[in-house]
Design a protein around this motif. Structure first.
Motif, mmCIF file in Angstrom:
data_model
loop_
_atom_site.group_PDB
_atom_site.id
_atom_site.type_symbol
_atom_site.label_atom_id
_atom_site.label_comp_id
_atom_site.label_asym_id
_atom_site.label_seq_id
_atom_site.Cartn_x
_atom_site.Cartn_y
_atom_site.Cartn_z
ATOM 1 N N PRO A 80 9.908 3.782 -3.260
ATOM 2 C CA PRO A 80 10.049 2.404 -2.750
ATOM 3 C C PRO A 80 8.766 1.596 -2.799
ATOM 4 O O PRO A 80 8.778 0.424 -3.199
ATOM 5 C CB PRO A 80 10.537 2.619 -1.314
ATOM 6 C CG PRO A 80 11.191 3.961 -1.332
ATOM 7 C CD PRO A 80 10.413 4.778 -2.302
ATOM 8 N N ASN A 81 7.634 2.193 -2.379
ATOM 9 C CA ASN A 81 6.396 1.412 -2.370
ATOM 10 C C ASN A 81 5.925 1.085 -3.778
ATOM 11 O O ASN A 81 5.441 -0.031 -4.051
ATOM 12 C CB ASN A 81 5.307 2.165 -1.599
ATOM 13 C CG ASN A 81 5.126 3.586 -2.118
ATOM 14 O OD1 ASN A 81 5.929 4.066 -2.911
ATOM 15 N ND2 ASN A 81 4.077 4.264 -1.666
ATOM 16 N N ILE A 82 6.089 2.035 -4.719
ATOM 17 C CA ILE A 82 5.684 1.767 -6.108
ATOM 18 C C ILE A 82 6.632 0.754 -6.741
ATOM 19 O O ILE A 82 6.208 -0.148 -7.477
ATOM 20 C CB ILE A 82 5.659 3.069 -6.916
ATOM 21 C CG1 ILE A 82 4.717 4.089 -6.265
ATOM 22 C CG2 ILE A 82 5.239 2.807 -8.341
ATOM 23 C CD1 ILE A 82 3.280 3.628 -6.177
ATOM 24 N N LYS A 83 7.915 0.875 -6.448
ATOM 25 C CA LYS A 83 8.882 -0.078 -6.994
ATOM 26 C C LYS A 83 8.589 -1.493 -6.521
ATOM 27 O O LYS A 83 8.674 -2.460 -7.285
ATOM 28 C CB LYS A 83 10.300 0.329 -6.590
ATOM 29 C CG LYS A 83 11.376 -0.596 -7.147
ATOM 30 C CD LYS A 83 12.752 -0.236 -6.610
ATOM 31 C CE LYS A 83 13.224 1.080 -7.145
ATOM 32 N NZ LYS A 83 14.641 1.351 -6.762
ATOM 33 N N THR A 123 0.845 -1.199 0.000
ATOM 34 C CA THR A 123 0.000 0.000 0.000
ATOM 35 C C THR A 123 0.868 1.232 0.000
ATOM 36 O O THR A 123 1.780 1.367 0.810
ATOM 37 C CB THR A 123 -0.898 -0.001 1.237
ATOM 38 O OG1 THR A 123 -1.658 -1.192 1.222
ATOM 39 C CG2 THR A 123 -1.829 1.215 1.228
ATOM 40 N N ALA A 124 0.570 2.161 -0.891
ATOM 41 C CA ALA A 124 1.365 3.376 -0.989
ATOM 42 C C ALA A 124 0.967 4.347 0.102
ATOM 43 O O ALA A 124 -0.176 4.357 0.576
ATOM 44 C CB ALA A 124 1.176 4.025 -2.354
ATOM 45 N N SER A 183 3.643 15.765 -6.756
ATOM 46 C CA SER A 183 3.989 16.980 -6.041
ATOM 47 C C SER A 183 4.747 16.707 -4.761
ATOM 48 O O SER A 183 5.455 17.552 -4.260
ATOM 49 C CB SER A 183 2.708 17.760 -5.707
ATOM 50 O OG SER A 183 1.848 16.965 -4.906
ATOM 51 N N ALA A 184 4.616 15.513 -4.232
ATOM 52 C CA ALA A 184 5.300 15.211 -2.972
ATOM 53 C C ALA A 184 5.851 13.807 -3.033
ATOM 54 O O ALA A 184 5.312 12.884 -2.460
ATOM 55 C CB ALA A 184 4.351 15.365 -1.790
ATOM 56 N N PRO A 185 6.901 13.556 -3.778
ATOM 57 C CA PRO A 185 7.474 12.217 -3.865
ATOM 58 C C PRO A 185 8.108 11.807 -2.558
ATOM 59 O O PRO A 185 8.488 12.632 -1.731
ATOM 60 C CB PRO A 185 8.522 12.349 -4.985
ATOM 61 C CG PRO A 185 8.884 13.797 -4.962
ATOM 62 C CD PRO A 185 7.656 14.528 -4.573
ATOM 63 N N THR A 186 8.216 10.509 -2.393
ATOM 64 C CA THR A 186 8.799 9.995 -1.153
ATOM 65 C C THR A 186 10.246 10.379 -1.018
ATOM 66 O O THR A 186 10.721 10.782 0.035
ATOM 67 C CB THR A 186 8.655 8.455 -1.140
ATOM 68 O OG1 THR A 186 7.272 8.147 -1.266
ATOM 69 C CG2 THR A 186 9.165 7.899 0.177
ATOM 70 N N ASN A 187 10.986 10.289 -2.110
ATOM 71 C CA ASN A 187 12.403 10.599 -2.075
ATOM 72 C C ASN A 187 12.624 11.882 -2.849
ATOM 73 O O ASN A 187 12.431 11.945 -4.059
ATOM 74 C CB ASN A 187 13.205 9.445 -2.704
ATOM 75 C CG ASN A 187 14.689 9.684 -2.619
ATOM 76 O OD1 ASN A 187 15.133 10.599 -1.935
ATOM 77 N ND2 ASN A 187 15.440 8.857 -3.315
#
Length: 511
Positions: free
Chosen positions: A273-276, A41-42, A49-53
């Motif tokens: 990471p979650n999408i990957k 789950t992401a 607009s607000a990427p994790t990294n």
């Protein structure tokens, strides 16, 4: 196909799908084999607009691939145009690659300042190859040669001191001999095209048979937003039962307009990471944005040789580049990389041969259609001529009936006189009638021989024809000269006979 530096950050604030912040990404479920597995789950919806990294993971970003800067080797499009350009090649920050931190402006092949650990590594490597002190006797010289052999091979450990850990020899070390430089085709796709390459560990047939499930699974990974549409640009088989799928995403705005998501923006989202993790559960082993390299990026790639590659070899490779505008030199390290390029070349050769076979079949079919069409055209020409003659006969009869009972007009009389003149000329035995009869007989003979066997045609070269004419002319001149000599001799003989007849007295009997 490399994500240009800073391109992802340029689109971070401008591209937002309008999803509610904090909403979780739906777990992808479907019938696409591995596509039906539960995804992680992401933390937020598909919003750029607000990427994790927040760090840059592009070509010249804050992260850089280890070794030569390539992901899983150099991808499918290696060689002079074989494959899909750089294909899944310049995989900077792709799946399964280990990354190490460098300075932001370091570039792909730039050499960072040596740290104390690197200096110690160089000192230890030099000690292992030249002067090991492990045993303290003449066996250290043999150990040095063994370490040199391992360094040349690019594998093993180099022991040189009892108190210091051995040196790890990899194929990236500058002493490895199994290195070469090849060339790969640079991509020419714009960032606005939005093309992203996904490499699946599945066969092409499986991907094509379940392509709709794949699109639905990718749409769920992207948050299931109804304003987004996943499109497949192309599917291509790769060696080792892998398949390359090129996708792009179209975003529809409320006012009815649509645009493609930039490739670097989509790639940055996939790198979270979650999408990957979700993509890996679908069977994706590699991901990369297919964008062209800027002139500054190409210049920086060419200026600094890759780690472990001799600068002299690198400079020679740049000089030997057959097409600097389209090809870029890439390092080949080890037999594994050479085998991979060989497989790619065989794969592309098969695809080219398949395409040539299809083209050959199309040409044969077109030739058959052309022959059939030419025969129909000839048939229609004969029908047109016959119909023209019939139409002319009908018009003649109609004109005769219309003019019946009227006197002959002046223009008709003039035409009758001209026709009589032509008829007289044709009937003249020494003019056209004999020639027409001869032509008619030749036409009949040609038609007869053409029905029996194919007509043979011979063509004489112009130079040869000129030589034949010259030779015949010389022969004719020789014959003319010979005839003139014979005539002169005959005249001389007549004179001799005449003189003899005059010199003999009449009535003299020599008997």
């Amino acid at each position: 196909m490399v994500a240009p530096a800073g391109s992802a950050n340029q689109h971070l604030m401008a591209f937002n799908f309008g999803a509610t912040p904090g909403a979780g990404v739906a777990n992808p479920t479907g019938a696409f084999g591995g596509f039906g597995t539960t995804a992680t789950t992401a933390g937020s919806t598909f919003s750029f607009s607000a990427p994790t990294n927040t760090g840059t993971s592009g070509l010249f970003g804050a992260t850089q691939n280890k070794g030569f800067g390539f992901g899983t080797s150099f991808g499918t499009g290696t060689g002079t145009g074989l494959g899909s350009g750089l294909g899944t090649g310049l995989g900077f920050g792709g799946f399964g690659t280990q990354q190490q931190q460098t300075t932001l402006g370091g570039g792909l092949f730039s050499q960072p300042a040596q740290t104390p650990a690197q200096s110690n590594q160089l000192i230890n490597t030099a000690s292992a190859l030249s002067a090991p002190t492990l045993l303290g006797d003449e066996r250290d010289a043999i150990l040095a040669k063994w370490n040199q052999l391992q360094a040349f091979w690019g594998t093993g450990k180099g022991y040189f001191n009892n108190n210091i850990a051995p040196v790890e020899f990899t194929q990236e070390n500058p002493f490895c001999r199994f290195k070469a430089v090849g060339y790969s085709l640079m991509p020419n796709n714009k960032d606005e095209d939005g093309l992203v390459v996904l490499v699946f560990n599945r066969k092409e047939l499986d991907i094509r048979s379940q392509q709709q499930q794949l699109v639905e699974s990718l749409h769920k990974i992207l948050g299931g937003n109804q304003t987004l549409t996943v499109n497949v640009e192309g599917v291509k088989t790769m060696p080792d039962d892998q398949t390359e799928v090129i996708i792009y995403i179209v975003e529809r705005s409320p006012n009815g307009t649509s645009r493609r998501v930039p490739a670097t923006t989509l790639y940055a989202h996939f790198e979270q990471p979650n999408i990957k993790s979700s993509l890996q559960q679908l069977g994706v082993s590699f991901c990369m944005a297919r964008t062209e390299l800027s002139p500054a990026q190409v210049k920086q790639l060419l200026q600094n040789p890759p780690a472990g590659v001799d600068p002299i070899i690198w400079e020679q490779a740049k000089v030997d580049n057959p097409d600097p505008d389209k090809l870029i030199p890439v390092p080949l390290v080890g037999f594994k990389e050479l085998l991979r390029r060989l497989k790619v070349q065989d794969q592309m050769t098969k695809q080219h041969q398949t395409r040539l076979d299809i083209i050959s079949e199309d040409i044969s079919e077109l030739q058959k259609n052309q022959t059939t069409t030419m025969a129909k055209i000839a048939q229609y020409k004969r029908k047109l001529m016959a119909l023209s003659h019939r139409t002319l006969q009908v018009l003649i009869k109609q004109e005769i009936q219309r003019k019946s009972g009227y006197a002959i007009q002046a223009d008709e009389e003039q035409l009758r006189v001209q026709l009589d003149t032509i008829q007289c000329e044709l009937n003249a035995p020494t003019q056209f009638k004999g020639r027409l009869n001869e032509l008619m007989s030749q036409i009949r003979m040609q038609n007869h021989f053409g029905a029996v066997r194919a007509e043979e045609r011979y063509y004489v070269d112009a130079d040869l024809l000129r030589e034949i004419k010259q030779h015949l002319k010389q022969q004719q001149e020789g014959l003319s000269h010979l005839i003139s000599i014979i005539k002169d001799d005959l005249e001389d003989i007549k004179l001799i006979e005449q003189e003899l007849n005059e010199s003999i007295p009449r009535g003299v009997d020599f008997s």
